[in-house]
Motif scaffolding. Structure first.
Motif, PDB file in Angstrom:
ATOM      1  N   ASN A 143      -1.605  -0.582  -0.187  1.00  0.00           N
ATOM      2  CA  ASN A 143      -1.194   0.349   0.928  1.00  0.00           C
ATOM      3  C   ASN A 143       0.306   0.166   1.177  1.00  0.00           C
ATOM      4  O   ASN A 143       0.983   0.965   1.685  1.00  0.00           O
ATOM      5  N   VAL A 144       0.793  -1.142   1.143  1.00  0.00           N
ATOM      6  CA  VAL A 144       2.236  -1.277   1.434  1.00  0.00           C
ATOM      7  C   VAL A 144       2.953  -0.509   0.424  1.00  0.00           C
ATOM      8  O   VAL A 144       3.987   0.227   0.823  1.00  0.00           O
ATOM      9  N   GLY A 145       2.431  -0.649  -0.943  1.00  0.00           N
ATOM     10  CA  GLY A 145       3.429  -0.144  -1.970  1.00  0.00           C
ATOM     11  C   GLY A 145       3.224   1.619  -1.630  1.00  0.00           C
ATOM     12  O   GLY A 145       4.074   2.282  -1.843  1.00  0.00           O
ATOM     13  N   ARG A 146       2.067   2.082  -1.379  1.00  0.00           N
ATOM     14  CA  ARG A 146       2.030   3.644  -1.008  1.00  0.00           C
ATOM     15  C   ARG A 146       2.890   4.054   0.050  1.00  0.00           C
ATOM     16  O   ARG A 146       3.280   4.961  -0.115  1.00  0.00           O
ATOM     17  N   LEU A 147       2.900   3.075   1.013  1.00  0.00           N
ATOM     18  CA  LEU A 147       3.913   3.457   2.150  1.00  0.00           C
ATOM     19  C   LEU A 147       5.231   3.620   1.810  1.00  0.00           C
ATOM     20  O   LEU A 147       6.106   4.499   2.333  1.00  0.00           O
ATOM     21  N   GLN A 148       5.689   2.705   0.829  1.00  0.00           N
ATOM     22  CA  GLN A 148       6.985   2.647   0.346  1.00  0.00           C
ATOM     23  C   GLN A 148       7.130   4.049  -0.620  1.00  0.00           C
ATOM     24  O   GLN A 148       8.088   4.733  -0.363  1.00  0.00           O
ATOM     25  N   GLY A 149       6.219   4.337  -1.350  1.00  0.00           N
ATOM     26  CA  GLY A 149       6.309   5.577  -2.139  1.00  0.00           C
ATOM     27  C   GLY A 149       6.458   6.871  -1.096  1.00  0.00           C
ATOM     28  O   GLY A 149       7.365   7.708  -1.492  1.00  0.00           O
ATOM     29  N   GLU A 150       5.698   6.827  -0.115  1.00  0.00           N
ATOM     30  CA  GLU A 150       5.711   7.786   0.764  1.00  0.00           C
ATOM     31  C   GLU A 150       7.120   7.925   1.518  1.00  0.00           C
ATOM     32  O   GLU A 150       7.476   9.182   1.872  1.00  0.00           O
ATOM     33  N   GLY A 151       7.421   6.925   1.924  1.00  0.00           N
ATOM     34  CA  GLY A 151       8.743   6.495   2.717  1.00  0.00           C
ATOM     35  C   GLY A 151       9.804   7.131   1.699  1.00  0.00           C
ATOM     36  O   GLY A 151      10.909   7.988   2.348  1.00  0.00           O
ATOM     37  N   LEU A 152      10.033   7.038   0.461  1.00  0.00           N
ATOM     38  CA  LEU A 152      10.837   7.262  -0.603  1.00  0.00           C
ATOM     39  C   LEU A 152      11.057   9.080  -0.554  1.00  0.00           C
ATOM     40  O   LEU A 152      11.847   9.558  -0.656  1.00  0.00           O
TER      41      LEU A 152
END
Length: 362
Positions: free
Chosen positions: A142-151
């Motif tokens: 989920n940390v990675g998912r939030l990074q992807g969504e943030g980008l």
């Protein structure tokens, strides 16, 4: 309870095969039957969190529980990691909690502790094929998912058509880096497949080394003739490495860069407009959850967490505590300060006073 008197070095230089004594603490009063917990942190160069946050919060929790503890830092040295573990085991710790440098070294340490009847916990990083009784971390996919969504959000705001996105992944031997990658790739790969985005260069940065990340990113920029429109950097340290090269090429602020850890430097980069977002992980909650399990184990109690993670190499489910991360953009940097993770004094130095004020940090 097993007790002992050996203490090992917490932080600092390792002199010619010897360890200096510091880092072991005892609560006031009779220590004869008091449980003892050993903790091995990984390093202090890839992220400031280990010494600035994890050590502090674990110490506070152990002191409050009235147990003895020994917190050491392996400083990214596998031999040192094993030496610290051996001495902690010999000293009679009742519980050993580790943040592995890689799964191979971590497994050897966990298996030795288990053979001595010592309870074990994987902290923050799961040791693949290991034998830890518990795993305490954040939901790292989920940390990675939030990074992807943030980008995606930041690229949308930039207005660039078919942006070229580069990946600066973490250390290949860190299972967390694999989970972060799975998370952000789940968001970005459909964009690549549809043609909305273009997949740029991708590299795994050995041991999360920030200096190497800067070299790698400079090569990426050269390789693409300066055509990189977004950088998925797996943590704030790697993000800052990319930003240093973007600054050198007068591209900072034009190319969105992600991060993770919400460290002071990352937050300052966000305030300055050089980093588009980070992911905040409330380390105190992680440390408190791990300390709670460690203290219970040291006292002969086992707790049910209600969660498990799958260790594919060990072919087993590990009882887990998985905490939820929070995305941080410029508009909510103040949340990290309000939570006490960084102080206003740390963040709002003279160069950032006006920017802090604009961000509502008071």
């Amino acid at each position: 309870m097993r007790k002992g008197i050996v203490a090992v070095a917490a932080v600092g230089l390792l002199a010619a095969g010897s360890l200096t004594a510091c880092g072991e603490e005892s609560a006031p009063g009779d220590t004869a039957d008091r449980p003892k917990i050993g903790v091995i942190l990984p390093d202090s160069k890839t992220s400031g969190r280990w010494e600035n946050a994890d050590r502090k919060y674990l110490e506070e929790a152990f002191k409050a529980a009235g147990v003895d503890y020994d917190i050491q830092n392996a400083q990214d040295d596998k031999s040192r990691f094993q030496t610290i573990a051996d001495q902690m085991i010999t000293s009679g710790v009742d519980v050993l909690m580790i943040v592995n440098l890689d799964s191979g070294t971590g497994k050897a340490v966990l298996d030795r502790a288990k053979s001595q009847g010592i309870a074990t916990i994987d902290y923050d990083r799961l040791t693949l094929g290991g034998s830890a009784e518990y795993y305490v971390s954040f939901d790292n996919a989920n940390v990675g998912r939030l990074q992807g969504e943030g980008l995606v959000k930041c690229l949308g705001d930039s207005g660039v058509d078919k942006p070229v996105v580069a990946y600066l992944n973490g250390g290949k031997t860190d299972n967390n880096a694999t989970l972060f990658h799975a998370g952000y790739d789940s968001v970005l790969k459909p964009k690549f497949d549809s043609g909305d985005y273009v997949k740029g260069p991708e590299e795994w940065v050995k041991d999360w080394d920030n200096a190497e990340a800067a070299t790698v990113f400079e090569q990426m920029l050269t390789q693409t003739n300066g055509k990189i429109d977004g950088v998925l950097a797996a943590n704030d340290g790697l993000g800052n490495a990319a930003i240093s090269i973007l600054k050198k090429n007068k591209l900072n602020g034009e190319v969105p860069v992600t991060g993770q850890d919400a460290d002071v430097q990352g937050l300052q980069n966000i305030l300055a407009g050089d980093q588009c977002m980070t992911v905040y992980k409330a380390i105190k909650k992680e440390a408190d959850a791990a300390a709670d399990l460690a203290v219970a184990l040291a006292r002969g109690e086992k707790k049910e967490t209600g969660q498990t993670v799958r260790d594919p190499e060990g072919n087993r489910d590990v009882q887990a505590v998985l905490l939820e991360p929070q995305p941080i953009h410029k508009e909510n940097v103040k949340d990290v300060v309000a939570d006490g993770f960084v102080s206003k004094e740390q963040l709002c130095t003279e160069a950032f006073t006006a920017l802090c004020s604009e961000a509502g940090i008071s």
